[in-house]
Design a protein around this motif. Structure first.
Motif, PDB file in Angstrom:
ATOM      1  N   TYR A  41      -3.178  11.470  11.937  1.00 31.65           N
ATOM      2  CA  TYR A  41      -1.975  12.090  11.396  1.00 31.65           C
ATOM      3  C   TYR A  41      -0.705  11.722  12.164  1.00 31.65           C
ATOM      4  CZ  TYR A  41      -2.535  15.422  15.239  1.00 31.65           C
ATOM      5  OH  TYR A  41      -2.666  15.992  16.484  1.00 31.65           O
ATOM      6  N   ARG A  97     -10.172  10.534  -2.130  1.00 29.68           N
ATOM      7  CA  ARG A  97     -11.576  10.118  -2.035  1.00 29.68           C
ATOM      8  C   ARG A  97     -12.504  11.334  -2.018  1.00 29.68           C
ATOM      9  NH1 ARG A  97      -9.472   5.656   1.437  1.00 29.68           N
ATOM     10  NH2 ARG A  97      -9.857   3.726   0.287  1.00 29.68           N
ATOM     11  N   LYS A  98     -12.074  12.390  -1.351  1.00 32.66           N
ATOM     12  CA  LYS A  98     -12.879  13.613  -1.361  1.00 32.66           C
ATOM     13  C   LYS A  98     -12.897  14.223  -2.758  1.00 32.66           C
ATOM     14  CE  LYS A  98     -15.237  17.000   0.413  1.00 32.66           C
ATOM     15  NZ  LYS A  98     -16.582  16.805   0.971  1.00 32.66           N
ATOM     16  N   SER A 112       0.196   7.971  10.971  1.00 24.20           N
ATOM     17  CA  SER A 112       0.038   7.563   9.576  1.00 24.20           C
ATOM     18  C   SER A 112       1.109   8.196   8.699  1.00 24.20           C
ATOM     19  CB  SER A 112      -1.359   7.930   9.075  1.00 24.20           C
ATOM     20  OG  SER A 112      -1.551   9.333   9.110  1.00 24.20           O
ATOM     21  N   LYS A 159      -4.819   9.353   0.231  1.00 21.65           N
ATOM     22  CA  LYS A 159      -6.029   8.549   0.055  1.00 21.65           C
ATOM     23  C   LYS A 159      -7.262   9.296   0.555  1.00 21.65           C
ATOM     24  CE  LYS A 159      -3.661   4.093   0.600  1.00 21.65           C
ATOM     25  NZ  LYS A 159      -3.549   2.875   1.453  1.00 21.65           N
ATOM     26  N   ILE A 160      -7.148   9.930   1.720  1.00 16.21           N
ATOM     27  CA  ILE A 160      -8.278  10.683   2.272  1.00 16.21           C
ATOM     28  C   ILE A 160      -8.674  11.811   1.313  1.00 16.21           C
ATOM     29  CG2 ILE A 160      -8.959  12.267   4.128  1.00 16.21           C
ATOM     30  CD1 ILE A 160      -7.154  10.536   5.992  1.00 16.21           C
ATOM     31  N   ASP A 173      -1.420   8.064   3.378  1.00 16.81           N
ATOM     32  CA  ASP A 173      -2.742   7.972   3.999  1.00 16.81           C
ATOM     33  C   ASP A 173      -3.523   9.271   3.793  1.00 16.81           C
ATOM     34  OD1 ASP A 173      -2.551   5.296   5.312  1.00 16.81           O
ATOM     35  OD2 ASP A 173      -0.896   6.253   6.343  1.00 16.81           O
ATOM     36  N   SER A 174      -2.830  10.397   3.881  1.00 16.42           N
ATOM     37  CA  SER A 174      -3.492  11.681   3.611  1.00 16.42           C
ATOM     38  C   SER A 174      -3.880  11.791   2.143  1.00 16.42           C
ATOM     39  CB  SER A 174      -2.567  12.838   4.001  1.00 16.42           C
ATOM     40  OG  SER A 174      -2.407  12.924   5.402  1.00 16.42           O
ATOM     41  N   ASN A 224      -7.152  14.198   8.383  1.00 24.12           N
ATOM     42  CA  ASN A 224      -6.544  12.902   8.670  1.00 24.12           C
ATOM     43  C   ASN A 224      -6.474  12.799  10.187  1.00 24.12           C
ATOM     44  OD1 ASN A 224      -4.967  10.664   9.119  1.00 24.12           O
ATOM     45  ND2 ASN A 224      -3.273  11.307   7.804  1.00 24.12           N
ATOM     46  N   CYS A 279      -6.206   3.990  -3.934  1.00 29.47           N
ATOM     47  CA  CYS A 279      -6.495   3.850  -2.509  1.00 29.47           C
ATOM     48  C   CYS A 279      -6.420   2.396  -2.043  1.00 29.47           C
ATOM     49  CB  CYS A 279      -7.873   4.434  -2.197  1.00 29.47           C
ATOM     50  SG  CYS A 279      -7.955   6.239  -2.364  1.00 29.47           S
ATOM     51  N   VAL A 290      -5.828  18.692   3.065  1.00 26.21           N
ATOM     52  CA  VAL A 290      -5.889  17.642   4.081  1.00 26.21           C
ATOM     53  C   VAL A 290      -5.164  18.138   5.330  1.00 26.21           C
ATOM     54  CG1 VAL A 290      -5.396  15.248   4.673  1.00 26.21           C
ATOM     55  CG2 VAL A 290      -5.910  15.853   2.302  1.00 26.21           C
ATOM     56  N   VAL A 350     -10.494  18.649   4.671  1.00 30.00           N
ATOM     57  CA  VAL A 350     -10.742  17.296   5.165  1.00 30.00           C
ATOM     58  C   VAL A 350      -9.644  16.985   6.178  1.00 30.00           C
ATOM     59  CG1 VAL A 350     -11.949  16.448   3.133  1.00 30.00           C
ATOM     60  CG2 VAL A 350      -9.469  16.272   3.232  1.00 30.00           C
TER      61      VAL A 350
END
Length: 199
Positions: free
Chosen positions: A75, A89-90, A78, A85-86, A82-83, A72, A147, A50, A70
């Protein structure tokens, strides 16, 4: 051993460090390069990174590495969660389980990572002398619950909110929780790196 991917968090701005943490030198590589190497040596695949601040510089430093990137985009405003979660999900789209760690923890040894990967639990983490550390192992089946968490204490709070058993893997060194947020911590890590000449 059940396979697992790795989710490395490298979106931060290194505000307390007089330098950019991911690209600092450590044991013949960049910090982020060393962390990725350790996870790859342990058999983690795929490696998901991330990015945020200076993301293009990190990508350039890893040219040719089989890494999934991926971003954020928020950044600067946040939190690390938050990173997470990103990245999670990936990860949910490419692997069934994932190991999560920050980019500034180069002393997490491959053998410790492998032992965490061997866990049959939905959640696991290593511990040294009663103090938990990285990497955290999560089943990607928990992605939506993690998430969707809106409480405090980030990933740790989210994991505790699930009320699921977590396996604790006993590690034999403090590398699982040693990172480099400040110049002093970076120097302390550098002073320890020579004991890992077999990496």
């Amino acid at each position: 051993m059940k396979p697992a991917g790795a989710l490395i968090l490298a979106a931060g701005m290194s505000t307390r460090m007089h330098g950019f943490k991911p690209l600092l030198e450590f044991h013949g590589r960049t910090m982020i390069g060393r962390v990725i190497h350790n996870f790859r040596e342990a058999g983690a695949s795929p490696i998901i990174l991330v990015l945020g601040f200076r993301g293009d510089d990190i990508k350039a430093s890893l040219a040719g590495e089989p890494v999934i990137f991926v971003r954020n985009e928020k950044y600067a405003s946040s939190q690390m969660f938050d990173s997470v979660k990103i990245g999670l999900r990936k990860a949910a789209g490419v692997c069934g389980r994932v190991l999560i760690a920050p980019c500034d923890a180069p002393l997490i040894r491959p053998e410790v990572i492998r032992r965490v990967m061997e866990s049959e639990y939905l959640m696991a983490r290593p511990s040294f002398q009663g103090r938990p550390g990285h990497p955290v192992l999560l089943s990607c089946s928990l992605t939506e619950q993690i998430c969707g968490y809106q409480g405090e204490r980030g990933l740790r709070g989210a994991m505790e909110s699930l009320d699921l058993p977590m396996e604790t893997i006993q590690a034999d060194d403090p590398g699982i929780y040693l990172d480099a947020d400040t110049p002093e911590e970076y120097l302390a890590l550098k002073n320890m790196e020579n004991q890992f000449t077999n990496w």
